[in-house]
Structure formats: C-alpha cells, structure tokens
Motif scaffolding. Structure first.
Motif, PDB file in Angstrom:
ATOM      1  N   HIS A 292      51.332  45.134  46.654  1.00 53.22           N
ATOM      2  CA  HIS A 292      50.371  44.138  47.113  1.00 53.22           C
ATOM      3  C   HIS A 292      49.921  44.484  48.529  1.00 53.22           C
ATOM      4  N   CYS A 293      48.610  44.707  48.718  1.00 55.27           N
ATOM      5  CA  CYS A 293      48.089  45.011  50.056  1.00 55.27           C
ATOM      6  C   CYS A 293      48.497  43.895  51.012  1.00 55.27           C
ATOM      7  N   THR A 294      48.964  44.275  52.190  1.00 54.93           N
ATOM      8  CA  THR A 294      49.667  43.326  53.054  1.00 54.93           C
ATOM      9  C   THR A 294      48.813  42.160  53.521  1.00 54.93           C
ATOM     10  N   PHE A 295      47.492  42.342  53.612  1.00 51.39           N
ATOM     11  CA  PHE A 295      46.617  41.314  54.173  1.00 51.39           C
ATOM     12  C   PHE A 295      45.906  40.486  53.108  1.00 51.39           C
ATOM     13  N   CYS A 296      46.046  40.850  51.833  1.00 50.14           N
ATOM     14  CA  CYS A 296      45.239  40.253  50.764  1.00 50.14           C
ATOM     15  C   CYS A 296      45.860  38.967  50.251  1.00 50.14           C
ATOM     16  N   GLY A 297      45.076  37.880  50.269  1.00 47.59           N
ATOM     17  CA  GLY A 297      45.547  36.599  49.749  1.00 47.59           C
ATOM     18  C   GLY A 297      44.960  36.246  48.403  1.00 47.59           C
ATOM     19  N   LEU A 298      44.267  37.186  47.767  1.00 48.95           N
ATOM     20  CA  LEU A 298      43.658  36.902  46.469  1.00 48.95           C
ATOM     21  C   LEU A 298      44.706  36.821  45.372  1.00 48.95           C
ATOM     22  N   ASN A 299      44.333  36.175  44.292  1.00 44.64           N
ATOM     23  CA  ASN A 299      45.128  36.051  43.069  1.00 44.64           C
ATOM     24  C   ASN A 299      46.271  35.061  43.165  1.00 44.64           C
ATOM     25  N   ALA A 300      46.596  34.598  44.371  1.00 49.13           N
ATOM     26  CA  ALA A 300      47.655  33.593  44.524  1.00 49.13           C
ATOM     27  C   ALA A 300      48.876  33.984  43.707  1.00 49.13           C
ATOM     28  N   GLU A 301      49.159  33.216  42.661  1.00 48.78           N
ATOM     29  CA  GLU A 301      50.345  33.481  41.854  1.00 48.78           C
ATOM     30  C   GLU A 301      49.979  34.057  40.481  1.00 48.78           C
ATOM     31  N   SER A 302      48.785  34.678  40.402  1.00 46.25           N
ATOM     32  CA  SER A 302      48.335  35.239  39.113  1.00 46.25           C
ATOM     33  C   SER A 302      47.931  36.699  39.284  1.00 46.25           C
ATOM     34  N   MET A 303      48.818  37.488  39.891  1.00 42.11           N
ATOM     35  CA  MET A 303      48.540  38.894  40.145  1.00 42.11           C
ATOM     36  C   MET A 303      48.533  39.720  38.866  1.00 42.11           C
ATOM     37  N   HIS A 304      49.222  39.254  37.823  1.00 43.92           N
ATOM     38  CA  HIS A 304      49.371  40.024  36.587  1.00 43.92           C
ATOM     39  C   HIS A 304      48.014  40.474  36.059  1.00 43.92           C
ATOM     40  N   PHE A 305      47.860  41.781  35.832  1.00 41.44           N
ATOM     41  CA  PHE A 305      46.567  42.340  35.462  1.00 41.44           C
ATOM     42  C   PHE A 305      46.340  42.266  33.962  1.00 41.44           C
ATOM     43  N   ARG A 306      45.166  41.782  33.578  1.00 50.99           N
ATOM     44  CA  ARG A 306      44.736  41.720  32.191  1.00 50.99           C
ATOM     45  C   ARG A 306      43.256  42.076  32.138  1.00 50.99           C
ATOM     46  N   SER A 307      42.814  42.711  31.066  1.00 47.94           N
ATOM     47  CA  SER A 307      41.406  43.095  30.983  1.00 47.94           C
ATOM     48  C   SER A 307      40.887  42.938  29.560  1.00 47.94           C
ATOM     49  N   LYS A 308      39.570  42.834  29.460  1.00 47.68           N
ATOM     50  CA  LYS A 308      38.921  42.757  28.167  1.00 47.68           C
ATOM     51  C   LYS A 308      38.761  44.164  27.593  1.00 47.68           C
ATOM     52  N   SER A 309      38.645  44.234  26.281  1.00 52.24           N
ATOM     53  CA  SER A 309      38.395  45.512  25.631  1.00 52.24           C
ATOM     54  C   SER A 309      36.984  45.981  25.972  1.00 52.24           C
ATOM     55  N   ALA A 310      36.775  47.283  25.908  1.00 52.84           N
ATOM     56  CA  ALA A 310      35.449  47.829  26.170  1.00 52.84           C
ATOM     57  C   ALA A 310      34.429  47.268  25.188  1.00 52.84           C
ATOM     58  N   GLU A 311      34.843  47.093  23.938  1.00 52.22           N
ATOM     59  CA  GLU A 311      33.928  46.569  22.924  1.00 52.22           C
ATOM     60  C   GLU A 311      33.462  45.160  23.275  1.00 52.22           C
ATOM     61  N   ARG A 312      34.396  44.322  23.727  1.00 54.50           N
ATOM     62  CA  ARG A 312      34.024  42.952  24.091  1.00 54.50           C
ATOM     63  C   ARG A 312      33.097  42.951  25.299  1.00 54.50           C
ATOM     64  N   VAL A 313      33.376  43.813  26.289  1.00 54.26           N
ATOM     65  CA  VAL A 313      32.532  43.845  27.485  1.00 54.26           C
ATOM     66  C   VAL A 313      31.120  44.294  27.125  1.00 54.26           C
ATOM     67  N   LEU A 314      31.005  45.302  26.278  1.00 50.40           N
ATOM     68  CA  LEU A 314      29.681  45.757  25.849  1.00 50.40           C
ATOM     69  C   LEU A 314      28.919  44.631  25.158  1.00 50.40           C
ATOM     70  N   ASP A 315      29.603  43.888  24.296  1.00 49.30           N
ATOM     71  CA  ASP A 315      28.967  42.762  23.610  1.00 49.30           C
ATOM     72  C   ASP A 315      28.520  41.696  24.607  1.00 49.30           C
TER      73      ASP A 315
END
Length: 623
Positions: A292-315
């Motif tokens: 975690h970058c030392t100065f970054c306050g983003l994401n609060a308590e939801s740092m866990h990374f998740r992403s959409k599939s390429a197919e869904r993003v294209l749609d």
C-alpha cells in the motif's frame, strides 16, 4: 429477484440524489449503478443529479472552481449553515479569515471580491437553491431518499435531508459513499439527526437487502453495513460484503443526468455528445494489496482487487456508447488490471471501435504496452508518478523507479497519450540530496509533460502513514477547516478525511524552494506557444538529436557508429551498461560503456538512475 406480479413493484419508488460539489461534467456512477441495482430487484428507482441545478445557478466556471477546492472544504462550509442551523459553528464566517487569501490567489481574483461572493452564495444562493429543490420535486411520492457523498458532498446532502425531514418526517433518509466509510459514517449517524441510516462500505448488496427488508417489514439489523440509531445508540449490521463478481452488476443508468443537464442548458441537445461516461471495470488495488503506497487513503477497507471480464467491459462500452451517444469513457478504477493487456485492449483494437478512454495505470508500463493503449483508444492516463527520485519512490512504496517514470512520460508523449501526474514531497526519510537531485534533473525534462501540481503530501485517513504513524506523526489533528463546518458535538477525529501534522524525519518546506521554482519554470515553458523539444531521428548507426529545450541553447547533436548504437540501446527502456554491452556485442569494458553514457548524461541527453540509464529524447514524429 421479485416476480412480475410482486406488489412491491407498485410500491413507492426510491430516489437517489447527487448533491454539490460533484463534477457537473459527468454523471454519478454511484447513483446510476444503485438505481439499476434497485430496478433489477424489482424496486422502482429514480436518480436526481441535483448538483446540476446548483452549477447552472452559479455558472459552471464558478461551480467548478469551488468543486476543485476539496482540501479547504469551502463547498462544505458554504452549506454548513443550512445543514446544521443554529448548531453550525461559524455564524460569523471566520472561515474566510483562514482561507480567503489562498482561494482568491488560486482563482485569480481579489480576496475582497471573493469574500463578498462566497458570503452571497452562503447566505442567499444556497438557501434559495435548497428551497427551490424541495418545492419543485415530488418528494412525497418516495419512501426513501438516498444520498451519495464523496469529498465535498456531506453538508449539501445533510442540508437537503434536513429540509426534507422537516416537511416529510416519514421519508427515510439513507446516506453512503466514501465519506461514510468506517468510523466516519458511524459518527455522522450518531450526531446528525436528519440522517436516518447509512451504509458503511460497498452498498451493492446492502441496498437491495434494505429495500427488501423495508417492503417486507423485515429485520433491519440483518442488513449488512447498515448503521442507524436505536435507543440513542448507533447499531451497525454485519460488515457489508465485497462484491466478488463485478460482471454480475447491472450497467449504470445515466438517463436522468442527460435529461437534466440538457434541460438546464449545461449540455447542448446534439446528436453526438462529448461527455466522459464513468465506467467501472475494477475495484480495489492489486498493488495496494501487496504494498500500500504510504500516502494513499483510497479504498478505505476495500483494497481487495476485483475486475470485470474483458467481454463484459466490451459489452458495456458498446451499450453505453449507443445509449448516450458518446464515445468518451472515464474508467474510475484505481489501477488498470494488467490482464487487460492480453484481453481487453487487443480486443478493443480488433473491434474497430473508436473510443477515447481514461485509465489510471502503474508507471512501469513498457513502450509496447503504451503503444497498445494508444491503439485501443486510451488517450489519457494517470500513472501515479509522484516523484523523480528512486529513493523517494521506495519511501513511498511505489514499486517503480524514477527512470521508469521518465520513460513512461517519453513514450506516452510519443504515442499521443496525455499524462496527468503530481510531484509530491515531505515524506519521512527524504534527504536534501533527494531534493537537489530532482531539482537538477528538471531542466533536462522540459520537453516532457510537467506535473499537474507539485507540493507537500496531504495526510489522508486510511493511508499507511496515517494508520501506522504513532512514531512519525506529531500533533495529528483534522485540518482547521473542519471546525468551521461541523457542530461541536461531532467528533472531528472520527469524521475528518484530511489531517494536518508534523512528520518526524520530513524536511522543512524551505528545502523544496529550488525544486518548486524549477517545476514552475517547467510549467511556464509548456504554457508558451513554442514548447520545448528534445527529439531524435535515426538511420543505421546514425542519430540526430535536436535540442530546443531552451531557445538560447538550441542545437543538434550528431552521433555516429558505436555512440549512435549506444544511445539507441537506451531509448526503448532503462538499461544497465552491462546489458548494453552484451546486447551490442561490444568488445570494450563495461566501464568504457558507462563512460560514454556519463558523457550523454552531462549533455542532458540521458537520465542516469543508479545503474540504469534511459534516453531522454523522444522519436521525431515527422522526418
């Protein structure tokens, strides 16, 4: 899902509201997504971009100038009287004594004129806006009104909720968003009477469960993340779960934004629109999960990374482009999913779609990756460069080197990608040498895009420096502006996002004077009609480098034979002298190669970063 005959489909709808000072130039993804989620569960839902009414009333230039001052809380201060009434802490407008001069300088106006205008907005424009909003909208048709709040949206949302509760006491007011993460939301529910409840954390699951519980007279205690007052105390349901399959989320609904913006004259009624549509393709930060970058306050308590599939993003790209007649998109992700370089971006190239896309990326992207981004339509990136010192970048836990940062600036410029970045300082452990080395490097970088801002880091809640700073942070307290916004019974230590403190081991501001001046000179050079240039042309074993970084030293370097080959070997990416020698099959020593690279460095043609060297010139785009 509710069945077609479910009586809840005929229930009073819910309305989700976006208040000032959300940017008027794009719709709110938060309310667009939650309204679509509610409808997918059989509950009628509307959105209301009420921020647009205020922007239209003030004028967009003035509105945006205020929206950009989030660190000073000027937007929250403007609405605080109407939010808290007699409990508001600053009836004499002392906030202006604290910040008027600085805000006036940033807006290019006089402090006296700024004071008069802000007082007019606070005491006349804000109440008139809220009255008109309450009178003109059919609030009595709704059972629940939800407010999304990030940065300077708290007091405007509270001010409207207060008026609504006075006129429609049975209307349930629900709050959520980044301003209600963790203890911030709990404290606001505890102290602000017009807030009936808040969702702490991601609301994708909690919001429809709440609607079901209300419709069925169900158990509100079981709604995850729901904070509410019971018998004078705040009770909170089980933690809100993180959505794991983003593909299961519906596509956000932005219809009302465009209707309202066009009706108010903020957008023209045209066949093709130029609005950047917010698009969520991932949540969390895969780098932050590891470091975690030392100065970054983003994401609060939801740092866990998740992403959409390429197919869904294209749609989703195609669906939103057709629906809203815009080919511009702003990915709200904190960091791009690296798998997209194998899936999404090649598919965008193959699709023949012509989008303009913004993404946040990590700064260690290669030339080939930047070329692919450009071909896929990514025209703007925010790479989190933050520093031109590898040592300072290690203190930040950025996971990149200064040479990689500079190389990204070079190739992004070559491929026509605009880069938004900041230069930060004030970290514990920085030395005067770190500062002086960056100052010395800046004149050689004048042909590259300068930072959007340069200054001391801001202490943010949830950042590692904030969370782990017991040994480093002295006199930690919320920035002074909060005392002019919130009533005395609100615990500012629990509500504030921005803090001030002294950092043990950080350099004083005077040590950055030379660096600040060098950056200001860099920015000034880019504001001129004749921007600085350092570009090269090449033929086999021959390189011409044209240097017009400063008019008074304009000239051309001619490199032939091994010298040309050495320079070109540093152009693609940062390399070591040993790697150059091996790649070119040179018979001389590594030390000999390094001597030539050092000569290039003295001429300002390469950047030397410890053992790494990277060329500074950018390929010429025309012969």
């Amino acid at each position: 899902m509710s069945s077609a005959g479910d009586p809840r489909r005929d229930a009073r709808p819910v309305v989700l509201v976006c208040m000032p000072f959300m940017d008027d130039r794009r719709p709110s993804l938060q309310i667009g997504l939650l309204s679509a989620i509610a409808q997918a569960h059989g509950f009628p839902a509307r959105t209301l971009h009420a921020n647009l009414d205020f922007a239209a009333g003030l004028g967009v230039d003035e509105y945006r100038a205020l929206a950009d001052r989030s660190g000073h809380l000027v937007g929250d201060w403007l609405f605080s009287l109407d939010a808290f009434g007699s409990a508001a802490p600053d009836p004499q407008d002392r906030f202006l004594d604290l910040h008027a001069d600085e805000i006036a300088r940033a807006q290019g106006t006089s402090p006296a004129r700024l004071r008069d205008r802000l007082l007019q907005i606070r005491h006349h424009d804000v109440p008139a806006y809220l009255d008109a909003l309450v009178d003109a909208y059919p609030w009595d048709e709704f059972r629940l009104v939800g407010f999304t709040s990030t940065f300077q949206q708290n007091t405007a949302s509270i001010a409207l909720a207060r008026r609504l509760k006075e006129r429609y006491p049975e209307l349930l007011t629900l709050f959520g968003g980044a301003n209600f993460d963790s203890c911030m939301g709990v404290e606001l529910v505890r102290t602000v009477e017009c807030i009936d409840a808040a969702v702490i954390g991601e609301a994708d699951t909690a919001f429809p469960l709440l609607l079901h519980a209300l419709a069925d007279d169900g158990d509100l205690d079981a709604v995850p993340g729901l904070a509410r007052r019971v018998d004078g105390k705040v009770v909170t349901g089980p933690p809100a779960p993180l959505v794991q399959r983003l593909d299961d989320l519906p596509i956000p609904d932005y219809d009302e934004y465009f209707q309202r913006a066009e009706n108010l004259g903020l957008l023209p009624r045209t066949a093709s629109r130029a609005v950047y549509l917010p698009l969520e393709t991932a949540r969390g930060c895969w780098w932050g999960m590891k470091h975690h970058c030392t100065f970054c306050g983003l994401n609060a308590e939801s740092m866990h990374f998740r992403s959409k599939s390429a197919e869904r993003v294209l749609d989703e790209f195609a669906h939103q482009a057709r629906r809203y007649r815009s080919f511009r998109f702003e990915a709200v992700d904190n960091i791009v999913d690296m798998r997209y370089f194998r899936t999404l971006f090649p598919a965008l190239v193959d699709s023949d779609a012509r989008y303009e896309i913004f993404y946040e990326v990590k700064a260690n992207l290669s030339r080939a990756q930047l070329k692919l981004l450009a071909e896929a339509g990514v025209s703007q990136i925010q790479p989190g460069i933050e520093s031109l010192s590898s040592r300072v970048l290690r203190l930040m836990r950025k996971g990149v080197t200064a040479a990689q940062n500079i190389n990204l600036l070079r190739w992004a410029q070559h491929y026509g990608i605009d880069v938004s970045w900041n230069l930060l300082w004030g970290f514990p452990g920085e030395t005067r040498q770190d500062c002086s080395e960056q100052t010395a490097a800046v004149p050689h970088l004048r042909h590259l895009k300068p930072p959007d801002s340069a200054g001391r880091l801001t202490m943010e809640r949830f950042s590692p420096l904030f969370s782990d700073g017991e040994k480093l942070l002295r006199d930690l307290r919320p920035v002074a502006a909060y005392t002019h916004v919130y009533p005395v019974d609100v615990d500012l230590d629990k509500v504030a996002y921005f803090f001030r403190c002294d950092i043990e081991g950080a350099l004083p501001e005077d040590d950055y004077t030379a660096l600040r001046r060098a950056v200001a000179d860099w920015e000034s050079a880019w504001q001129s009609d004749d921007r600085p240039v350092l570009e090269y042309r090449q033929a086999p074993h021959y390189v011409q480098i044209h240097d017009r970084r400063r008019k008074e030293t304009e000239g051309t370097y001619f490199l032939e034979g091994p010298a040309a080959d050495l320079y070109l070997a540093c152009c693609d990416r940062p390399v070591t002298a040993a790697a150059v020698r091996e790649r070119l099959g040179l018979r001389g020593s590594v030390e000999g190669v390094q001597r030539v690279l050092n000569e290039f460095s003295e001429a300002g043609l390469v950047f030397v970063d410890g053992p790494l060297t990277v060329a500074l010139a950018v390929p010429a785009t025309r012969p």
